[in-house]
Design a protein around this motif. Structure first.
Motif, PDB file in Angstrom:
ATOM      1  N   VAL A   5       0.662  -1.249   0.105  1.00 20.60           N
ATOM      2  CA  VAL A   5      -0.021  -0.143  -0.038  1.00 20.60           C
ATOM      3  C   VAL A   5       0.925   1.182  -0.208  1.00 20.60           C
ATOM      4  CG1 VAL A   5      -1.597   1.182   1.385  1.00 20.60           C
ATOM      5  CG2 VAL A   5      -1.823  -1.017   1.051  1.00 20.60           C
ATOM      6  N   GLY A   6       1.960   1.247   0.829  1.00 19.92           N
ATOM      7  CA  GLY A   6       2.728   2.336   0.785  1.00 19.92           C
ATOM      8  C   GLY A   6       3.654   2.564  -0.402  1.00 19.92           C
ATOM      9  N   ASN A   7       3.995   1.440  -1.154  1.00 18.31           N
ATOM     10  CA  ASN A   7       4.561   1.677  -2.434  1.00 18.31           C
ATOM     11  C   ASN A   7       3.728   2.221  -3.425  1.00 18.31           C
ATOM     12  OD1 ASN A   7       5.550  -0.075  -5.264  1.00 18.31           O
ATOM     13  ND2 ASN A   7       6.999   1.053  -4.151  1.00 18.31           N
ATOM     14  N   HIS A   8       2.229   1.719  -3.589  1.00 16.68           N
ATOM     15  CA  HIS A   8       1.492   2.300  -4.630  1.00 16.68           C
ATOM     16  C   HIS A   8       0.925   3.465  -4.097  1.00 16.68           C
ATOM     17  CE1 HIS A   8       1.411  -1.130  -6.800  1.00 16.68           C
ATOM     18  NE2 HIS A   8       0.838  -2.162  -5.719  1.00 16.68           N
ATOM     19  N   LEU A   9       0.764   4.013  -2.833  1.00 12.14           N
ATOM     20  CA  LEU A   9       0.503   5.561  -2.614  1.00 12.14           C
ATOM     21  C   LEU A   9       1.491   6.332  -2.937  1.00 12.14           C
ATOM     22  CD1 LEU A   9      -1.400   5.005   0.779  1.00 12.14           C
ATOM     23  CD2 LEU A   9      -2.326   5.366  -1.508  1.00 12.14           C
ATOM     24  N   GLY A  10       2.997   5.916  -2.995  1.00 14.39           N
ATOM     25  CA  GLY A  10       4.185   6.678  -3.293  1.00 14.39           C
ATOM     26  C   GLY A  10       3.943   6.991  -4.691  1.00 14.39           C
ATOM     27  N   GLU A  11       3.407   6.117  -5.675  1.00 17.44           N
ATOM     28  CA  GLU A  11       3.292   6.270  -6.771  1.00 17.44           C
ATOM     29  C   GLU A  11       1.870   6.801  -7.253  1.00 17.44           C
ATOM     30  OE1 GLU A  11       5.315   2.130  -8.482  1.00 17.44           O
ATOM     31  OE2 GLU A  11       3.219   2.116  -7.837  1.00 17.44           O
ATOM     32  N   ASN A  12       0.899   7.403  -6.376  1.00 13.15           N
ATOM     33  CA  ASN A  12      -0.224   7.852  -6.428  1.00 13.15           C
ATOM     34  C   ASN A  12      -1.214   6.939  -7.280  1.00 13.15           C
ATOM     35  OD1 ASN A  12       0.171  10.488  -5.319  1.00 13.15           O
ATOM     36  ND2 ASN A  12       1.567  10.916  -7.232  1.00 13.15           N
ATOM     37  N   VAL A  68      -3.647   4.864  -6.122  1.00 12.74           N
ATOM     38  CA  VAL A  68      -4.816   4.476  -4.946  1.00 12.74           C
ATOM     39  C   VAL A  68      -5.547   3.024  -5.309  1.00 12.74           C
ATOM     40  CG1 VAL A  68      -6.939   4.975  -3.809  1.00 12.74           C
ATOM     41  CG2 VAL A  68      -5.210   6.718  -4.164  1.00 12.74           C
ATOM     42  N   PRO A  69      -6.112   3.066  -6.471  1.00 14.55           N
ATOM     43  CA  PRO A  69      -6.758   1.775  -6.739  1.00 14.55           C
ATOM     44  C   PRO A  69      -5.837   0.528  -6.775  1.00 14.55           C
ATOM     45  CG  PRO A  69      -7.418   3.698  -8.506  1.00 14.55           C
ATOM     46  CD  PRO A  69      -6.186   4.104  -7.709  1.00 14.55           C
ATOM     47  N   LYS A  70      -4.594   0.585  -7.227  1.00 17.53           N
ATOM     48  CA  LYS A  70      -3.680  -0.614  -7.153  1.00 17.53           C
ATOM     49  C   LYS A  70      -3.517  -0.869  -5.501  1.00 17.53           C
ATOM     50  CE  LYS A  70      -1.641  -2.590  -9.337  1.00 17.53           C
ATOM     51  NZ  LYS A  70      -1.896  -3.869  -9.642  1.00 17.53           N
ATOM     52  N   ALA A  71      -3.602   0.186  -4.630  1.00 20.00           N
ATOM     53  CA  ALA A  71      -3.342   0.114  -3.175  1.00 20.00           C
ATOM     54  C   ALA A  71      -4.633  -0.866  -2.527  1.00 20.00           C
ATOM     55  CB  ALA A  71      -3.286   1.269  -2.448  1.00 20.00           C
ATOM     56  N   GLU A  72      -5.788  -0.388  -3.089  1.00 20.59           N
ATOM     57  CA  GLU A  72      -7.044  -1.174  -2.596  1.00 20.59           C
ATOM     58  C   GLU A  72      -7.352  -2.474  -3.220  1.00 20.59           C
ATOM     59  OE1 GLU A  72     -10.459   2.440  -2.233  1.00 20.59           O
ATOM     60  OE2 GLU A  72     -10.113   1.716  -4.394  1.00 20.59           O
ATOM     61  N   SER A  73      -6.723  -2.868  -4.317  1.00 18.73           N
ATOM     62  CA  SER A  73      -6.981  -4.038  -4.994  1.00 18.73           C
ATOM     63  C   SER A  73      -5.744  -5.119  -4.286  1.00 18.73           C
ATOM     64  CB  SER A  73      -6.801  -4.123  -6.526  1.00 18.73           C
ATOM     65  OG  SER A  73      -5.388  -3.653  -6.622  1.00 18.73           O
ATOM     66  N   VAL A  74      -4.652  -4.576  -3.791  1.00 19.99           N
ATOM     67  CA  VAL A  74      -3.596  -5.512  -3.220  1.00 19.99           C
ATOM     68  C   VAL A  74      -4.137  -5.877  -1.768  1.00 19.99           C
ATOM     69  CG1 VAL A  74      -1.711  -4.789  -4.812  1.00 19.99           C
ATOM     70  CG2 VAL A  74      -2.025  -3.681  -2.421  1.00 19.99           C
ATOM     71  N   THR A  75      -5.031  -4.844  -1.257  1.00 27.06           N
ATOM     72  CA  THR A  75      -5.235  -5.028   0.152  1.00 27.06           C
ATOM     73  C   THR A  75      -6.427  -6.202   0.074  1.00 27.06           C
ATOM     74  OG1 THR A  75      -5.007  -2.827   0.799  1.00 27.06           O
ATOM     75  CG2 THR A  75      -6.806  -3.983   2.087  1.00 27.06           C
ATOM     76  N   GLY A  76      -7.317  -6.158  -1.017  1.00 25.90           N
ATOM     77  CA  GLY A  76      -8.165  -7.189  -1.311  1.00 25.90           C
ATOM     78  C   GLY A  76      -7.549  -8.667  -1.484  1.00 25.90           C
ATOM     79  N   ALA A  77      -6.576  -8.502  -2.251  1.00 26.08           N
ATOM     80  CA  ALA A  77      -5.891  -9.892  -2.502  1.00 26.08           C
ATOM     81  C   ALA A  77      -5.331 -10.567  -1.240  1.00 26.08           C
ATOM     82  CB  ALA A  77      -4.698  -9.661  -3.751  1.00 26.08           C
ATOM     83  N   SER A  78      -4.479  -9.428  -0.302  1.00 23.03           N
ATOM     84  CA  SER A  78      -3.965  -9.841   0.853  1.00 23.03           C
ATOM     85  C   SER A  78      -4.856 -10.610   1.854  1.00 23.03           C
ATOM     86  CB  SER A  78      -3.225  -8.741   1.480  1.00 23.03           C
ATOM     87  OG  SER A  78      -2.456  -9.020   2.468  1.00 23.03           O
ATOM     88  N   GLY A 110       0.046   1.353   6.136  1.00 20.24           N
ATOM     89  CA  GLY A 110       0.874   1.774   4.743  1.00 20.24           C
ATOM     90  C   GLY A 110       0.857   3.197   4.448  1.00 20.24           C
ATOM     91  N   ALA A 111      -0.227   3.857   4.762  1.00 20.85           N
ATOM     92  CA  ALA A 111      -0.678   5.170   4.431  1.00 20.85           C
ATOM     93  C   ALA A 111      -0.232   6.062   5.250  1.00 20.85           C
ATOM     94  CB  ALA A 111      -2.366   5.203   4.443  1.00 20.85           C
ATOM     95  N   GLY A 112      -0.106   5.646   6.501  1.00 25.77           N
ATOM     96  CA  GLY A 112       0.565   6.458   7.773  1.00 25.77           C
ATOM     97  C   GLY A 112      -0.861   6.952   8.772  1.00 25.77           C
ATOM     98  N   ASP A 113      -1.816   5.956   8.535  1.00 28.87           N
ATOM     99  CA  ASP A 113      -3.127   6.313   9.399  1.00 28.87           C
ATOM    100  C   ASP A 113      -2.994   5.602  10.837  1.00 28.87           C
ATOM    101  OD1 ASP A 113      -5.322   7.421  10.380  1.00 28.87           O
ATOM    102  OD2 ASP A 113      -6.576   6.196   9.207  1.00 28.87           O
ATOM    103  N   THR A 114      -1.847   5.762  11.503  1.00 29.66           N
ATOM    104  CA  THR A 114      -1.115   4.674  12.564  1.00 29.66           C
ATOM    105  C   THR A 114      -1.763   5.368  13.865  1.00 29.66           C
ATOM    106  OG1 THR A 114       0.704   6.063  12.820  1.00 29.66           O
ATOM    107  CG2 THR A 114       0.915   4.265  11.560  1.00 29.66           C
TER     108      THR A 114
END
Length: 460
Positions: free
Chosen positions: A303-310, A312-322, A391-395
């Protein structure tokens, strides 16, 4: 809730990404779990009293350690976002801030070793058990630097998307730990019989090997200058940022471990049988816990890597796969815990002594494992979505949600029920189950409605 769990459509490439990053982490965490699991088996075969002491002491050690592991390990998220944003020259400095923080954490952990006597006297587990608890706790605390430093170094490899070294190094540590454990606990060959002290010493030696192997792999990288790995000096701004986002992540892990540490100490008030049964159930539960933590860490990195690349949809889809892959791992374990609990519990039975003496522990352990089976689904979902938020920083949200759920739904009810109302083991285990389920719901709702999609840790 059903729609949230389904999430966006995950493609084959997403599963491949998750497996590439998370599977080696799962294998590495599983090796750590196997080391702890065999620790308990060897100690249990050596003495029932020692296995009753090993889990409370181990959890009491991991409690302060988890604060530093979670904070230092957050370098993986920073590094993954630096990599996604094409700011690779900052990666080395980020790693070094984690190593400096590891040194500070190790000094604090050494100070905690001085608190062993008042801590375990307060637990009220009896002098014999308390003596073993103090020995194990002190040994682990004095060797804590290797564990914390390894968290920083493995976070570097995870953030870079190179998780295979994490797996291999941890497997080598396991290969060393298991025979050393057996030899030092039981006095095999040239080694003296050290019992629970031998278990702690073997763990420290294996952690030292893991740290040295990680350090060697980092030093020998050909691109260490391009990544800034020679920039070892403290960078106050970066150190502050690591604490700002990493410390709440460390507090989340700390609060979770604190809740279960309190739970184990409270169950000790119900007698040695209840304590031993709960310790065995939690040791078996670790077969799921540490790999799930690895899935959470892998999700944070992706998620951090995909958000660094802007992206967001990829960050969501890898979360679902995980989430899907984590459930595939957990469901067979739940079936094993539910339908074959006694063979697992019997692994902890003393090799000497009357088998009938272990029967009450086995019977109570089966009840505890049923609760484990029930809450593991919630734990799995909660781990994956908290990994995405991290991964987004919402800790900070995760930290506060953990604090509220642990205090209001686990610690206070268990205290009142066990100490003041005289409720037994079944009620006690209802409390962590309620806590895990509630925290899962709070995390899923935050993921669905929270601001994590617009958050970013690094800037050009």
């Amino acid at each position: 809730m059903k729609g949230i769990l389904k999430g966006p459509t995950a493609h084959t490439s997403d599963y491949r990404q998750v497996l590439t990053i998370s599977l080696p982490l799962v294998a590495g965490m599983a090796s750590t779990t196997v080391m702890e699991f065999t620790d308990r088996i060897f100690v249990g075969n050596h003495s029932v009293t020692e296995v009753a002491a090993a889990t409370p002491a181990g959890i009491a050690y991991f409690l302060p350690l988890s604060l530093f592991l979670g904070t230092v390990g957050y370098v993986s998220v920073f590094i993954s976002q630096y990599r996604g944003a094409k700011l690779e020259d900052r990666i080395g400095s980020c790693l070094w801030q984690g190593l400096w923080l590891s040194l500070i954490g190790a000094l604090i952990m050494a100070g905690f070793s001085l608190l062993a006597r008042p801590l375990f006297d307060l637990a009220g587990h009896g002098e014999t058990i308390a003596t073993f608890e103090r020995i194990y706790f002190r040994t682990l605390c004095l060797g804590a630097f290797f564990s914390i430093g390894s968290a920083a170094l493995s976070g570097y490899f995870s953030g870079m998307g190179r998780t295979r070294p994490v797996m291999l190094v941890n497997l080598l540590g396991m290969v060393m730990n298991i025979p050393l454990d057996y030899a030092l606990i039981n006095g095999i060959g040239p080694f003296p019989e050290l019992g629970i002290f031998g278990a702690g010493l073997a763990t420290v030696c294996s952690s030292a090997l893991i740290f040295l192997l990680f350090a060697g792999l980092v030093i020998t990288r050909e691109d260490h200058r391009a990544l800034g790995l020679t920039r070892w000096a403290p960078v106050p701004e970066m150190f502050k940022k690591l604490l700002q986002y990493g410390l709440p992540g460390g507090m989340h892990l700390f609060l979770d471990i604190f809740a279960f540490t309190f739970f184990v100490f409270l169950v000790g008030r119900l007698g040695e049988t209840a304590l031993a049964a709960s310790n065995i159930a939690l040791s078996i539960n670790s077969l799921a816990f540490m790999p799930l933590y690895a899935f959470s860490s892998g999700t944070s990195v992706l998620v951090g890597n995909h958000l660094g690349e802007n992206q967001v949809p990829k960050a969501e889809s890898v979360t679902g796969a995980s989430l899907h892959l984590a459930l595939v791992y957990v469901v067979p374990l739940c079936a094993l815990f539910l339908f074959a609990p006694e063979p697992l519990i019997n692994l902890f039975a003393p090799s000497a002594g009357n088998p009938a003496d272990f029967a009450p522990v086995r019977e109570a352990g089966v009840v505890c494992l049923r609760f484990v089976v029930f809450y593991l689904f919630f734990d799995t979902v909660g781990f994956v979505y908290s990994g995405a938020l991290s991964g987004a920083g919402d800790t900070r949200y995760i930290m506060w949600a953990t604090l509220c759920c642990a205090l209001c739904l686990m610690i206070l009810p268990a205290t009142v029920g066990v100490l003041f109302l005289g409720y037994g083991l079944t009620f006690a285990w209802c409390c962590p189950t309620l806590y895990i389920a509630s925290l899962c719901i709070a995390t899923v709702l935050r993921y669905a409605r929270g601001p994590w999609r617009t958050m970013k840790l690094v800037e050009a």
